[in-house]
Design a protein around this motif. Sequence first.
Motif, PDB file in Angstrom:
ATOM      1  N   VAL A  44      31.858  16.781   2.459  1.00  0.00           N
ATOM      2  CA  VAL A  44      32.144  17.555   1.246  1.00  0.00           C
ATOM      3  C   VAL A  44      32.544  16.586   0.146  1.00  0.00           C
ATOM      4  N   THR A  45      31.914  16.743  -1.012  1.00  0.00           N
ATOM      5  CA  THR A  45      32.266  15.977  -2.213  1.00  0.00           C
ATOM      6  C   THR A  45      32.949  16.905  -3.204  1.00  0.00           C
ATOM      7  N   TRP A  46      34.031  16.460  -3.802  1.00  0.00           N
ATOM      8  CA  TRP A  46      34.751  17.296  -4.769  1.00  0.00           C
ATOM      9  C   TRP A  46      34.954  16.514  -6.061  1.00  0.00           C
ATOM     10  N   LEU A  47      34.945  17.260  -7.166  1.00  0.00           N
ATOM     11  CA  LEU A  47      35.213  16.704  -8.491  1.00  0.00           C
ATOM     12  C   LEU A  47      36.184  17.628  -9.213  1.00  0.00           C
ATOM     13  N   TYR A  48      37.183  17.043  -9.843  1.00  0.00           N
ATOM     14  CA  TYR A  48      38.192  17.807 -10.573  1.00  0.00           C
ATOM     15  C   TYR A  48      38.282  17.252 -11.997  1.00  0.00           C
ATOM     16  N   PRO A  49      37.636  17.926 -12.965  1.00  0.00           N
ATOM     17  CA  PRO A  49      37.700  17.425 -14.351  1.00  0.00           C
ATOM     18  C   PRO A  49      38.979  17.861 -15.039  1.00  0.00           C
ATOM     19  N   THR A  50      39.661  16.916 -15.612  1.00  0.00           N
ATOM     20  CA  THR A  50      40.834  17.200 -16.421  1.00  0.00           C
ATOM     21  C   THR A  50      40.881  16.138 -17.517  1.00  0.00           C
ATOM     22  N   ASP A  51      40.852  16.606 -18.755  1.00  0.00           N
ATOM     23  CA  ASP A  51      40.738  15.715 -19.900  1.00  0.00           C
ATOM     24  C   ASP A  51      41.862  14.670 -19.903  1.00  0.00           C
ATOM     25  N   PRO A  52      41.557  13.361 -20.015  1.00  0.00           N
ATOM     26  CA  PRO A  52      40.249  12.778 -20.327  1.00  0.00           C
ATOM     27  C   PRO A  52      39.532  12.173 -19.124  1.00  0.00           C
ATOM     28  N   VAL A  53      40.017  12.388 -17.878  1.00  0.00           N
ATOM     29  CA  VAL A  53      39.422  11.749 -16.707  1.00  0.00           C
ATOM     30  C   VAL A  53      38.869  12.817 -15.773  1.00  0.00           C
ATOM     31  N   VAL A  54      38.098  12.341 -14.795  1.00  0.00           N
ATOM     32  CA  VAL A  54      37.549  13.192 -13.750  1.00  0.00           C
ATOM     33  C   VAL A  54      37.919  12.567 -12.411  1.00  0.00           C
ATOM     34  N   PHE A  55      38.628  13.314 -11.562  1.00  0.00           N
ATOM     35  CA  PHE A  55      38.958  12.857 -10.220  1.00  0.00           C
ATOM     36  C   PHE A  55      37.866  13.328  -9.261  1.00  0.00           C
TER      37      PHE A  55
END
Length: 493
Positions: free
Chosen positions: A361-372
């Motif tokens: 499983v790949t996850w992405l969490y966008p939160t300005d200004p970075v993406v985890f």
Amino acid sequence: MMRYATRRTLWSAVCAGLVTLGVPVAAQQTQAPASASTNWTRPAAALIPAAASTVAARPDASTPATPPADIRKQVTEQGERIDAMRSQISAQMEQLDAMKRALAEQEADYKALRHAVGMDELDKQRAGSISAGGPGASALPMPAAQAVAANAPSGPQTVGEAPKPDTRPPEVAPIFQQPGVLTPKGRIIIEPAYQFGYSSLDRVALVGYTVIPAILIGLIDARQVKTTTQIGWLTGRYGITNRLEVEIRVPYVYAHTDTVSREIFTGTATNVAFGSSGHGLGDIEGTVRYQLNVGGPDKAFYVGWLRVKSNTGKDPFQVVTDCINRCVESVINEVDLQATGTGLPLQQPTGSGFWSIQPGVTWLYPTDPVVFFGNVSYLYNVPRYGVSRKILLGGTEELGKVKVGDVTDLSIGLGLSLNERASISIGYDQSFVGITKQNNHTVPGSVKTVLGTLLLGGSWRMNDKRTLNFTLGVGVTRDTPDATVTVRVPMMY
């Protein structure tokens, strides 16, 4: 005579009455065509000349009546003029609608620019100053928020179309093997890539027994192993839907290993180098990825995937293993040792030799200004039965069932977009490798291994369809390659 005079008088009266009745009838017959024409052209009565109306409505013995053909011609001309005016009015209405749409778009752009430069907040502050100043406060150069609200038309208004929400994960500079952004529906991505890896490992092997902790009777083999690996692969991805894609990867591997060692108690004080290399087709693999949810700002995206790796490359059991070139025959008479060789392959393999299945499983969490972002996966190596290896000048050695240790992988990173073209990423990848078993018994010398790699990556968007990605991996643990450099150029079609 009386009778004759009576008849004559009666006849005269009858004739006079007939004449009296005939005049109105004739007048009605004369006015009938004009009245009919007037009623038929009632919508254009205001445009018919007054002289024609007067002649048609009031016939006179002294004024000649207008023929019906002329009246029809005039009515036809007036109708054509009315149609032309209606066409002009329709064209002007279309121009007005186009101007209204253009004005609405300009207003939307103006509001967006004001919001971008922060003028809305300035207007709010100015509006507060005007309210606090009372009726004697002077107007400011920029319109206040209350003034704009007062002049704005009441009722809901629609300006253009609202943008469609983006359901795809944000793009970041890729540093892991599994990408997070899926291929759009109906598109194909061809990704040529190249990877260079280098590792150096020092090892001391003690073969013998100790009398006391300071004295060793036997063989001390100090080795330094240097391995260089170059892999070029071609990857193809196809988007079945906006949330489902398939991938196939075909690698070509070149590997070279140099082993430098010095054996104590063998009558030599010089280092001995032993090198081997190999190249060829690697293990072809295929992957299916599916986006599990619809994320957004401050809401994570999850992408599930399943990877299957084949054993198309030359495996370690197909190459010849050395047991003659460096056997320690010279010390057999001095110590009770059995002659052995290096145990190293004379040619480097290009594959692992095992089929593998890896869900993750790949996850992405966008939160300005970075993406985890990160990955969690488990690699299962399918065991092989009836395995044998080739021994130099020794035929074939039967090994039986071999089960390579499974691998649990965890990784995490963050990406930062510098501008519309450039972005950088930093991350850490750690793998836990299990032990290898032969015939359900642990292979001597096989232990659990931890591989840790620090990853630095950058991405440069050349155009809408091509991107250049660069990744540098630095080994953190001793069993991890010292450095790996990867360059990828995905191209969308």
